[in-house]
Write an enzyme that holds these catalytic residues in place. Sequence first.
Site, PDB file in Angstrom:
ATOM      1  N   ASP A  16       0.771  -0.867   0.003  1.00  0.00           N
ATOM      2  CA  ASP A  16      -0.293  -0.091   0.028  1.00  0.00           C
ATOM      3  C   ASP A  16       0.616   1.316   0.067  1.00  0.00           C
ATOM      4  OD1 ASP A  16      -1.988  -1.957   0.182  1.00  0.00           O
ATOM      5  OD2 ASP A  16      -3.534  -0.924   1.755  1.00  0.00           O
ATOM      6  N   ARG A  96       0.288   5.770  16.951  1.00  0.00           N
ATOM      7  CA  ARG A  96       0.112   7.219  16.445  1.00  0.00           C
ATOM      8  C   ARG A  96       0.703   8.754  16.044  1.00  0.00           C
ATOM      9  NH1 ARG A  96       0.395   3.502  14.228  1.00  0.00           N
ATOM     10  NH2 ARG A  96      -1.714   1.737  12.721  1.00  0.00           N
TER      11      ARG A  96
HETATM   12  N1  ARG Z   1      -9.630  -0.110  15.421  1.00  0.00           N
HETATM   13  C1  ARG Z   1      -7.897  -0.619  15.945  1.00  0.00           C
HETATM   14  C2  ARG Z   1      -8.298   1.085  16.570  1.00  0.00           C
HETATM   15  O1  ARG Z   1      -8.403   1.906  16.127  1.00  0.00           O
HETATM   16  C3  ARG Z   1      -7.104  -0.323  15.093  1.00  0.00           C
HETATM   17  C4  ARG Z   1      -6.346   0.498  13.635  1.00  0.00           C
HETATM   18  C5  ARG Z   1      -5.339  -0.550  12.950  1.00  0.00           C
HETATM   19  N2  ARG Z   1      -5.474  -1.783  13.286  1.00  0.00           N
HETATM   20  C6  ARG Z   1      -5.305  -2.577  11.748  1.00  0.00           C
HETATM   21  N3  ARG Z   1      -5.784  -3.509  11.661  1.00  0.00           N
HETATM   22  N4  ARG Z   1      -5.523  -1.821  10.979  1.00  0.00           N
HETATM   23  O2  ARG Z   1      -7.196   1.238  17.762  1.00  0.00           O
END
Ligand code: ARG
Length: 403
Positions: A16, A96
């Site tokens: 990606d 993040r």
């Molecule tokens: N749902 C989780 C959050 O919002 C994980 C998000 C990222 N995980 C993933 N498998 N893309 O913190």
Amino acid sequence: MTKLEKIVLSYSGGLDTSIILKWLQETYGCEVVTFTADLGQGEELEPARAKAEMSGVKDIRIVDLREEFVRDFVFPMLRANALYEGQYLLGSSIARPLIAKHLVGIAQEVGAHAVAHGATGKGNDQLRFELAVNALDPSIKVIAPWRQWNIRSRMQLLEYAEKHRIPVPSDKRGEAPFSIDANLLHTSTEGKSLENPAEVAPDHVYQRTVDPVDAPDTPEIITIGFERGDPVSVNGKSMTPAALLTELNGLGGRHGIGRLDLVENRFIGMKSRGIYETPGGTILLTAHRGIESITLDRAAAHLKDEIMPRYAELIYNGFWFAPEREMLQALIDQSQAFVSGEVTLRLYKGSASVISRTSPCSLYSADLVTFEESAIAYDHHDAEGFIRLNGLRLRSWAARNGR
Ligand code: ARG
């Protein structure tokens, strides 16, 4: 479209972000700097360098952020015993803001006016990246290709890759794979069959924990040392934050600790179902509550528990770099001044249970609580008056109700 001179891309080297890299170069016709962070996701990062080089990237940043991640993000969050919706240890949410911080730092260093990320338009991660960038440097523009390009399906994505000679690994050719996000704190898996919450998750989604059924039949006893709310040692051995979490991940994984199958509410508005594995974090949460149980004053502990859901929600929603999160953090950090000592836990078939705790700063008084004759002055008549006064309004209320 505003003319950009340079863009810093959060780049994993996976399919990606490789496509995103190409798309940015084509769409903006400018230099793209790649940033790849080692957060302990357990993947080789050097292949990302080779791939970026092949795409003509001149400035390639690969940075080991494991210690910073655990020390400045995971541990402060654990001081709060943070859980979103009562269960989720926030493993993706807390990573993040750290990535955003470094994207902004690199952008400032190289004079880029934009950063880009590969989060999709339906998830929480786009919010976490972008709110953090807003808070750290409002002059920086954020490019989110998934919301901008007209690729709308997996098929179109693969076509774009073919057209631009981006190698598609064989396991990525068929249907969409699981969406996986991993770091030192957790592995999260979403998508495919997991999108149906009625469907039981297949065994192979679990990557870093054994099924508790297959965990060792003999329990393992471990001791974790805490100083001012942070874990500092395992079985008497001092460790750096990342080394300590790595060690506990190994122990927890072997005993099947920290699995979670959850339907959660995304900030953006929909429910989603995911599988989480947080072995070390789960052990640490239990241990931290164990050391707090003897070192925190009751009202302090209860106040922490009241603000915890709010604090966890801020992190989940992407407000790590926000004044209210920092205010709550100051309160939480202040509460930890005496949260030092040792907690012993038993790891056994999916559970981590506290079996003993000691602290030089303990508030626990055996003398005060004992059923035996006590040396400390405690007048039983005080309890009688205490109950009588607390019962006063209940007696009035019951009498009025005709009970
Ligand atoms: N749902 C989780 C959050 O919002 C994980 C998000 C990222 N995980 C993933 N498998 N893309 O913190």
